[in-house]
Each structure stands twice: as structure tokens, then as C-alpha cells.
Design a protein around this motif. Sequence first.
Motif, PDB file in Angstrom:
ATOM      1  N   CYS A  93       0.861  -1.190   0.000  1.00  0.00           N
ATOM      2  CA  CYS A  93       0.000   0.000   0.000  1.00  0.00           C
ATOM      3  C   CYS A  93       0.899   1.243   0.000  1.00  0.00           C
ATOM      4  CB  CYS A  93      -0.886  -0.011   1.242  1.00  0.00           C
ATOM      5  SG  CYS A  93      -1.806   1.520   1.496  1.00  0.00           S
ATOM      6  N   PRO A  94       0.588   2.243  -0.804  1.00  0.00           N
ATOM      7  CA  PRO A  94       1.441   3.436  -0.832  1.00  0.00           C
ATOM      8  C   PRO A  94       1.486   4.160   0.523  1.00  0.00           C
ATOM      9  CG  PRO A  94      -0.493   3.735  -2.236  1.00  0.00           C
ATOM     10  CD  PRO A  94      -0.508   2.322  -1.769  1.00  0.00           C
ATOM     11  N   VAL A  95       0.393   4.140   1.248  1.00  0.00           N
ATOM     12  CA  VAL A  95       0.388   4.748   2.587  1.00  0.00           C
ATOM     13  C   VAL A  95       1.234   3.908   3.533  1.00  0.00           C
ATOM     14  CG1 VAL A  95      -1.037   5.390   4.564  1.00  0.00           C
ATOM     15  CG2 VAL A  95      -1.853   5.866   2.249  1.00  0.00           C
ATOM     16  N   GLY A  96       0.977   2.613   3.564  1.00  0.00           N
ATOM     17  CA  GLY A  96       1.731   1.717   4.436  1.00  0.00           C
ATOM     18  C   GLY A  96       3.226   1.773   4.177  1.00  0.00           C
ATOM     19  N   ARG A  97       3.598   1.947   2.939  1.00  0.00           N
ATOM     20  CA  ARG A  97       5.008   1.982   2.548  1.00  0.00           C
ATOM     21  C   ARG A  97       5.710   3.240   3.066  1.00  0.00           C
ATOM     22  NH1 ARG A  97       4.002   0.359  -2.275  1.00  0.00           N
ATOM     23  NH2 ARG A  97       3.776   2.378  -3.284  1.00  0.00           N
ATOM     24  N   HIS A  98       4.964   4.337   3.282  1.00  0.00           N
ATOM     25  CA  HIS A  98       5.600   5.615   3.632  1.00  0.00           C
ATOM     26  C   HIS A  98       5.151   6.224   4.963  1.00  0.00           C
ATOM     27  CE1 HIS A  98       7.600   5.736  -0.211  1.00  0.00           C
ATOM     28  NE2 HIS A  98       6.455   5.407  -0.798  1.00  0.00           N
ATOM     29  N   ILE A  99       4.288   5.541   5.685  1.00  0.00           N
ATOM     30  CA  ILE A  99       3.764   6.132   6.924  1.00  0.00           C
ATOM     31  C   ILE A  99       4.868   6.381   7.948  1.00  0.00           C
ATOM     32  CG2 ILE A  99       3.087   3.949   8.037  1.00  0.00           C
ATOM     33  CD1 ILE A  99       1.124   7.281   8.113  1.00  0.00           C
ATOM     34  N   HIS A 100       5.836   5.480   8.036  1.00  0.00           N
ATOM     35  CA  HIS A 100       6.961   5.694   8.955  1.00  0.00           C
ATOM     36  C   HIS A 100       7.688   6.995   8.628  1.00  0.00           C
ATOM     37  CE1 HIS A 100       8.041   2.826  12.072  1.00  0.00           C
ATOM     38  NE2 HIS A 100       7.538   1.841  11.333  1.00  0.00           N
ATOM     39  N   GLU A 101       8.009   7.167   7.356  1.00  0.00           N
ATOM     40  CA  GLU A 101       8.729   8.375   6.929  1.00  0.00           C
ATOM     41  C   GLU A 101       7.927   9.633   7.251  1.00  0.00           C
ATOM     42  OE1 GLU A 101      11.046   7.004   2.948  1.00  0.00           O
ATOM     43  OE2 GLU A 101       8.857   6.816   2.938  1.00  0.00           O
ATOM     44  N   ALA A 102       6.613   9.554   7.092  1.00  0.00           N
ATOM     45  CA  ALA A 102       5.758  10.709   7.339  1.00  0.00           C
ATOM     46  C   ALA A 102       5.594  11.009   8.828  1.00  0.00           C
ATOM     47  CB  ALA A 102       4.383  10.479   6.704  1.00  0.00           C
ATOM     48  N   MET A 103       5.688   9.990   9.668  1.00  0.00           N
ATOM     49  CA  MET A 103       5.402  10.165  11.095  1.00  0.00           C
ATOM     50  C   MET A 103       6.617  10.226  12.019  1.00  0.00           C
ATOM     51  SD  MET A 103       2.207  10.585  11.775  1.00  0.00           S
ATOM     52  CE  MET A 103       2.197  10.199  13.521  1.00  0.00           C
ATOM     53  N   ASP A 104       7.707   9.574  11.675  1.00  0.00           N
ATOM     54  CA  ASP A 104       8.831   9.439  12.605  1.00  0.00           C
ATOM     55  C   ASP A 104       9.322  10.779  13.155  1.00  0.00           C
ATOM     56  OD1 ASP A 104       8.761   6.689  12.475  1.00  0.00           O
ATOM     57  OD2 ASP A 104      10.479   6.505  11.122  1.00  0.00           O
ATOM     58  N   GLU A 105       9.539  11.748  12.298  1.00  0.00           N
ATOM     59  CA  GLU A 105      10.035  13.049  12.753  1.00  0.00           C
ATOM     60  C   GLU A 105       8.986  13.760  13.620  1.00  0.00           C
ATOM     61  OE1 GLU A 105      11.602  17.279  10.952  1.00  0.00           O
ATOM     62  OE2 GLU A 105      11.814  15.497   9.709  1.00  0.00           O
ATOM     63  N   ARG A 106       7.728  13.646  13.266  1.00  0.00           N
ATOM     64  CA  ARG A 106       6.664  14.272  14.056  1.00  0.00           C
ATOM     65  C   ARG A 106       6.614  13.675  15.467  1.00  0.00           C
ATOM     66  NH1 ARG A 106       5.040  14.668   8.802  1.00  0.00           N
ATOM     67  NH2 ARG A 106       3.949  16.604   8.245  1.00  0.00           N
ATOM     68  N   LEU A 107       6.680  12.355  15.537  1.00  0.00           N
ATOM     69  CA  LEU A 107       6.636  11.693  16.847  1.00  0.00           C
ATOM     70  C   LEU A 107       7.842  12.084  17.699  1.00  0.00           C
ATOM     71  CD1 LEU A 107       5.392   8.138  15.801  1.00  0.00           C
ATOM     72  CD2 LEU A 107       4.045  10.043  16.724  1.00  0.00           C
ATOM     73  N   ALA A 108       8.998  12.189  17.094  1.00  0.00           N
ATOM     74  CA  ALA A 108      10.198  12.616  17.822  1.00  0.00           C
ATOM     75  C   ALA A 108      10.029  14.041  18.340  1.00  0.00           C
ATOM     76  CB  ALA A 108      11.428  12.513  16.924  1.00  0.00           C
ATOM     77  N   LYS A 109       9.439  14.923  17.548  1.00  0.00           N
ATOM     78  CA  LYS A 109       9.204  16.306  17.973  1.00  0.00           C
ATOM     79  C   LYS A 109       8.219  16.369  19.145  1.00  0.00           C
ATOM     80  CE  LYS A 109      10.317  18.806  13.749  1.00  0.00           C
ATOM     81  NZ  LYS A 109       9.809  19.650  12.651  1.00  0.00           N
ATOM     82  N   ILE A 110       7.171  15.560  19.086  1.00  0.00           N
ATOM     83  CA  ILE A 110       6.186  15.520  20.175  1.00  0.00           C
ATOM     84  C   ILE A 110       6.862  15.062  21.465  1.00  0.00           C
ATOM     85  CG2 ILE A 110       4.122  14.345  21.042  1.00  0.00           C
ATOM     86  CD1 ILE A 110       3.204  14.232  18.030  1.00  0.00           C
ATOM     87  N   GLN A 111       7.640  13.987  21.387  1.00  0.00           N
ATOM     88  CA  GLN A 111       8.332  13.484  22.571  1.00  0.00           C
ATOM     89  C   GLN A 111       9.310  14.532  23.102  1.00  0.00           C
ATOM     90  OE1 GLN A 111      10.101   9.580  22.246  1.00  0.00           O
ATOM     91  NE2 GLN A 111      11.392   9.917  24.033  1.00  0.00           N
ATOM     92  N   ASN A 112      10.045  15.170  22.216  1.00  0.00           N
ATOM     93  CA  ASN A 112      11.010  16.186  22.619  1.00  0.00           C
ATOM     94  C   ASN A 112      10.315  17.353  23.324  1.00  0.00           C
ATOM     95  OD1 ASN A 112      13.644  17.398  22.729  1.00  0.00           O
ATOM     96  ND2 ASN A 112      13.018  18.706  21.036  1.00  0.00           N
ATOM     97  N   ALA A 113       9.188  17.797  22.797  1.00  0.00           N
ATOM     98  CA  ALA A 113       8.442  18.904  23.410  1.00  0.00           C
ATOM     99  C   ALA A 113       7.964  18.530  24.808  1.00  0.00           C
ATOM    100  CB  ALA A 113       7.261  19.298  22.523  1.00  0.00           C
ATOM    101  N   MET A 114       7.448  17.322  24.952  1.00  0.00           N
ATOM    102  CA  MET A 114       6.983  16.868  26.263  1.00  0.00           C
ATOM    103  C   MET A 114       8.151  16.819  27.248  1.00  0.00           C
ATOM    104  SD  MET A 114       5.341  13.240  27.470  1.00  0.00           S
ATOM    105  CE  MET A 114       6.926  12.488  27.788  1.00  0.00           C
TER     106      MET A 114
END
Length: 150
Positions: free
Chosen positions: A102-123
Motif C-alpha cells: 500500500c502506498p500509505v503503508g510503505r511511507h507512513i513511517h517516513e511521514a510520522m517518525d520526525e513528528r513523533l520525535a518532535k512531540i516526545q522532545n516537546a513533552m
Amino acid sequence: MQISSRFTVAVHVLTCIDVLDGTMQLNSETIAGSVGVNPVAVRNIFRQLKRAGLIIVQRGGNGGVKLARPIDKITLLDVYRAVDPVEGGKLFHFHENPNAACPVGRHIHEAMDERLAKIQNAMEKEMARMTLAGVVKDTEKFIKGEKKAV
């Protein structure tokens, strides 16, 4: 996703140690009475806080527990890391099998990894700014505001 109650229990424990110091014997039984948990749970928190260098536990008849550092030198991030260590240093656990076909499944990590790291860093940045001193100050303010029984 929810952070476990170990964090809030640990903050409660540390606040008790500071606020109630000198007024009673501070051990797992008395602190468990305030927290509303089994003393075994408090002893487990003690072990984690001791390992992190946040408390000193003295055994024996006059034993008890004391803070190892001043309350303004203990951050909420210190407490969080002591009792709720995150696996691999990452707060968010990403689902393991997105569909590569799936095109979404293939790229969801790339789309989310930096965002999740930013959320954790902010917290973590916010938790690092907050100390046990602020919690103790507010707790004591609320205690003073209680109406005394007649």
C-alpha cells in the motif's frame, strides 16, 4: 497511548517525603496510606527512585526515606525517566507491519517518525522545566487553604 500511573504515584511519593518530613515515620506503609496503594507498590517505586539517585532509603527501626537532592533540583523529567523508562528511548511505539504493498503503508513511517520525535522532545522539554519544588509549593498552598474541622 497512556503514560502509566507510576509517574504520578512517584510524584505523590516524593511530595509526601518532602511535605511530611519530620511529622511522622516515612516508610512504604505510611506513604502508601496517602497514595492509596499497597505498600508493595510504593516499595517498587522506592527502588526505582533510589536507583535514579532521587531518594535515600534507610532500613531499621529509625529508618525511613529521604530525598537525595533538593526539591528544586528534581525535575518531573527525572521522575518520569526513573519510573517510566521508554523502550529504546522512544515514547511512541510504531505499529510493526504496515502493508508495504500500500502506498500509505510503505511511507507512513517516513511521514510520522520526525513528528513523533518532535512531540516526545516537546513533552520532555516541558517536564525538564518543571521541578518537584513547584508541586510541593502548590500542594502546601492547597493544604493551607483547607478549612479546619471544628
